[in-house]
Design a protein around this motif. Sequence first.
Motif, PDB file in Angstrom:
ATOM      1  N   HIS A 301       0.810  -1.222   0.000  1.00 18.77           N
ATOM      2  CA  HIS A 301       0.000   0.000   0.000  1.00 18.77           C
ATOM      3  C   HIS A 301       0.848   1.281   0.000  1.00 18.77           C
ATOM      4  CE1 HIS A 301      -3.037  -2.940   0.873  1.00 18.77           C
ATOM      5  NE2 HIS A 301      -2.576  -3.156   2.087  1.00 18.77           N
ATOM      6  N   PRO A 302       1.738   1.427  -0.996  1.00 20.90           N
ATOM      7  CA  PRO A 302       2.496   2.680  -1.080  1.00 20.90           C
ATOM      8  C   PRO A 302       1.571   3.836  -1.431  1.00 20.90           C
ATOM      9  CG  PRO A 302       2.798   1.405  -3.075  1.00 20.90           C
ATOM     10  CD  PRO A 302       2.025   0.527  -2.126  1.00 20.90           C
ATOM     11  N   PRO A 303       2.028   5.091  -1.266  1.00 22.90           N
ATOM     12  CA  PRO A 303       1.180   6.238  -1.614  1.00 22.90           C
ATOM     13  C   PRO A 303       0.676   6.125  -3.051  1.00 22.90           C
ATOM     14  CG  PRO A 303       3.169   6.969  -0.503  1.00 22.90           C
ATOM     15  CD  PRO A 303       3.353   5.511  -0.769  1.00 22.90           C
ATOM     16  N   ASP A 304      -0.597   6.430  -3.255  1.00 25.86           N
ATOM     17  CA  ASP A 304      -1.179   6.317  -4.589  1.00 25.86           C
ATOM     18  C   ASP A 304      -1.419   7.682  -5.230  1.00 25.86           C
ATOM     19  OD1 ASP A 304      -3.216   7.105  -2.933  1.00 25.86           O
ATOM     20  OD2 ASP A 304      -4.527   5.405  -3.345  1.00 25.86           O
ATOM     21  N   ARG A 305      -0.974   8.745  -4.575  1.00 27.42           N
ATOM     22  CA  ARG A 305      -1.093  10.092  -5.141  1.00 27.42           C
ATOM     23  C   ARG A 305      -0.152  11.018  -4.391  1.00 27.42           C
ATOM     24  NH1 ARG A 305      -5.659   8.592  -2.725  1.00 27.42           N
ATOM     25  NH2 ARG A 305      -6.637   8.173  -4.735  1.00 27.42           N
ATOM     26  N   PRO A 306       0.192  12.170  -4.964  1.00 27.28           N
ATOM     27  CA  PRO A 306       1.056  13.115  -4.263  1.00 27.28           C
ATOM     28  C   PRO A 306       0.401  13.631  -2.983  1.00 27.28           C
ATOM     29  CG  PRO A 306       0.854  13.674  -6.599  1.00 27.28           C
ATOM     30  CD  PRO A 306      -0.173  12.633  -6.318  1.00 27.28           C
ATOM     31  N   GLN A 307       1.218  14.160  -2.087  1.00 28.09           N
ATOM     32  CA  GLN A 307       0.709  14.579  -0.783  1.00 28.09           C
ATOM     33  C   GLN A 307      -0.315  15.706  -0.882  1.00 28.09           C
ATOM     34  OE1 GLN A 307       3.675  15.108   2.368  1.00 28.09           O
ATOM     35  NE2 GLN A 307       5.086  13.797   1.246  1.00 28.09           N
ATOM     36  N   VAL A 308      -0.077  16.693  -1.733  1.00 23.81           N
ATOM     37  CA  VAL A 308      -1.036  17.792  -1.873  1.00 23.81           C
ATOM     38  C   VAL A 308      -2.374  17.254  -2.358  1.00 23.81           C
ATOM     39  CG1 VAL A 308      -1.595  19.878  -3.185  1.00 23.81           C
ATOM     40  CG2 VAL A 308       0.672  19.621  -2.163  1.00 23.81           C
ATOM     41  N   SER A 309      -2.336  16.364  -3.331  1.00 27.91           N
ATOM     42  CA  SER A 309      -3.576  15.764  -3.832  1.00 27.91           C
ATOM     43  C   SER A 309      -4.261  14.935  -2.758  1.00 27.91           C
ATOM     44  CB  SER A 309      -3.284  14.889  -5.062  1.00 27.91           C
ATOM     45  OG  SER A 309      -2.975  15.681  -6.185  1.00 27.91           O
ATOM     46  N   SER A 310      -3.472  14.257  -1.928  1.00 23.42           N
ATOM     47  CA  SER A 310      -4.050  13.441  -0.858  1.00 23.42           C
ATOM     48  C   SER A 310      -4.802  14.299   0.149  1.00 23.42           C
ATOM     49  CB  SER A 310      -2.942  12.648  -0.151  1.00 23.42           C
ATOM     50  OG  SER A 310      -2.365  11.698  -1.021  1.00 23.42           O
ATOM     51  N   VAL A 311      -4.224  15.442   0.502  1.00 20.49           N
ATOM     52  CA  VAL A 311      -4.916  16.335   1.438  1.00 20.49           C
ATOM     53  C   VAL A 311      -6.178  16.899   0.796  1.00 20.49           C
ATOM     54  CG1 VAL A 311      -4.775  18.494   2.742  1.00 20.49           C
ATOM     55  CG2 VAL A 311      -2.829  16.924   2.712  1.00 20.49           C
ATOM     56  N   ALA A 312      -6.072  17.314  -0.475  1.00 18.17           N
ATOM     57  CA  ALA A 312      -7.240  17.870  -1.172  1.00 18.17           C
ATOM     58  C   ALA A 312      -8.367  16.855  -1.245  1.00 18.17           C
ATOM     59  CB  ALA A 312      -6.839  18.325  -2.574  1.00 18.17           C
ATOM     60  N   ARG A 313      -8.014  15.631  -1.558  1.00 20.26           N
ATOM     61  CA  ARG A 313      -9.021  14.561  -1.652  1.00 20.26           C
ATOM     62  C   ARG A 313      -9.644  14.292  -0.288  1.00 20.26           C
ATOM     63  NH1 ARG A 313      -8.821   8.761  -1.327  1.00 20.26           N
ATOM     64  NH2 ARG A 313     -10.224   7.741  -2.831  1.00 20.26           N
ATOM     65  N   THR A 314      -8.835  14.376   0.760  1.00 22.47           N
ATOM     66  CA  THR A 314      -9.322  14.120   2.110  1.00 22.47           C
ATOM     67  C   THR A 314     -10.261  15.209   2.589  1.00 22.47           C
ATOM     68  OG1 THR A 314      -7.307  12.896   2.654  1.00 22.47           O
ATOM     69  CG2 THR A 314      -8.601  13.747   4.500  1.00 22.47           C
ATOM     70  N   GLN A 315      -9.928  16.455   2.307  1.00 20.68           N
ATOM     71  CA  GLN A 315     -10.716  17.539   2.885  1.00 20.68           C
ATOM     72  C   GLN A 315     -12.070  17.735   2.217  1.00 20.68           C
ATOM     73  OE1 GLN A 315      -7.866  20.840   0.953  1.00 20.68           O
ATOM     74  NE2 GLN A 315      -9.412  21.780   2.246  1.00 20.68           N
TER      75      GLN A 315
END
Length: 621
Positions: A301-315
């Motif tokens: 389960h390595p990261p599947d997207r960049p960190q900025v995108s991960s935060v955007a998707r989460t919020q």
Amino acid sequence: MTRLLSLLILLCLSFPGAASATEIAWRLENPFRLFADARLTERHRLAYEKLSEAERLQPILSIERRLASQDGRGWARAAYQKTCWSGKDNGYAGCGSAQDYIFPKSHRIIVETGDIDVLARTCNWVMTPEGRRRDAKPAKARGPCHQPQTFDIPYPTGAEVALFVDGTLAGRTKIRVKDVFIAGLGDSFASGEGNPDMAAVFTDDRDVSYGESPDGMALDGYPTRPGDWTKIGDNTFLEGNAKWWNAPCHRSLYSHQVRAALQLAIEQPQRAITFVSFACAGAEITTGLMVQYKGTEWAPHPPDRPQVSSVARTQCGAEKAEEKKYQYTYSLNGKVPELNDIFVITCDREKSRKIDLLMLSIGGNDIGFARLVANAMLDDAGALRDLGGWMGKVHGTKESLAALPALAHRYKALARAIRANLHIPDSEMDRVLLTAYPVMSLLEDGRNVCPNGREGMTVYPEFNLSREKSAEGEKAALKLFKAQQEAAVANRWSFVDAHRRAFAGHGVCIGASFEGSEPADDLRFPRRIDGAWVPFPPSTYEPYALRRRWFRTPNDAYLTGHYHIGTQIAKRVLRFASVSWFQLVLASTYSGAFHPTAEGQAVIGDAVAARARAVLAKYGM
């Protein structure tokens, strides 16, 4: 007369703002929502309550020291599997769903009364949601008055809690929980590299040979893991790897970002902290934050997207997220060519949860700081230097300084993404906390650097710290610090640097011979010679024991992280005929050498928390 007095009390209590005759106290059952088990948060809260006034000047460090004195193997081994992180989803769906975690509908609170006049009686509690529908029923609880009760308070509307003693209204209070959303981004210093939640375990019953170094030196008698494995790098051996909250990124609960967020929760237990982190060891602003990066360890389960995108998707939630292509927006018209034609997730500002604080540690990898470290500690004539160290090319100050102008452009591109994709407006950019890197090899005078020597580096024969090259590295680090400071000013970010001076005298070379050191500052490394362990059995090593040294040495890293990779992966990726010696290099470098210990992370966490308090106070939180 008694009936009249009761009526008067009831009338007084019925007016808004009237003082309660009986005290009602309340707090969140679990103010740090990352922990799925409230008892984990409570352990830290109770430790905080016991701190003296002097200890509260550095509460995170003081708590870490209290917990470490109780268990040198570390407190996080009981916690890392009990968070709201879900590895399968690469997100925060471990406590129901990511939507529930980011957009809570309620918070569980504990109510109690401290009025000694009623403690021996029976209390009836009534929780009435604010703005409820007419058909909604109030929640009730009944029990001895000395017994606390729990209620789920609707968020964000709140509720009123009333207390009745023997059928008479005795007190009431309105409860509205504040929930602060904090996101963490960054590199190995942000992830907590060097501090696995569950450190490696060693046995005194066997040792292992790593063959010979490329220069022909025997690598025999090394500490190793217990268990029924046959060869270093086989599947059974790898099952004993150190454990992480997130293994591909070496993300740890000892991270200063986690500790700062946790501290903000426990010191104000009527304020909830919703914390997410996507920090990943090895990340840069480009590859890592803005462009996809698979992490530092070959793990599921390595990261599947960049960190900025991960935060955007989460919020905003996965179903509302949209991935858009940006051709020149973030490359600044070619100044950051790595960011040409990239995809970044975004969603409607109105549908996104507002970020209250964004914790950020980034920039070191962008100028190749790990290569500077390799330059300072590898023998000039060694084979490992010729092979490019352990993380790419070895280079000196000149190459790192040449990357600083590009770093300024990268910070500017990141600031654009924070505004456009994470929806932090220009007027509130001080919500972004950029954290400076601590000094690594300065002695207590703050001027001189660690002397030449192999102390703390005897795990591998080619490791040899150079005073001259360390001094060069600190000069480059100072240039990086100033570049970060300038970036914070240019982008109107808050800059966190109060911890830097504190690290002088706590660097990588501090051993037991230094005044004020602890027994765990022993820099020696155990080897089995003629059937006996010298100078100490490896099973007695405690990775989280109290130290004056706040950086992991290669010796520490081997005994704490002990990172190895599968034999077939090693041969395929590294393309060496024999990989045994390189497994030793990985175990003593890739395991977090030259990264802050848990105490070091706590010191940084105290500096971050202090700045965070000021920002939250400015915005009424």
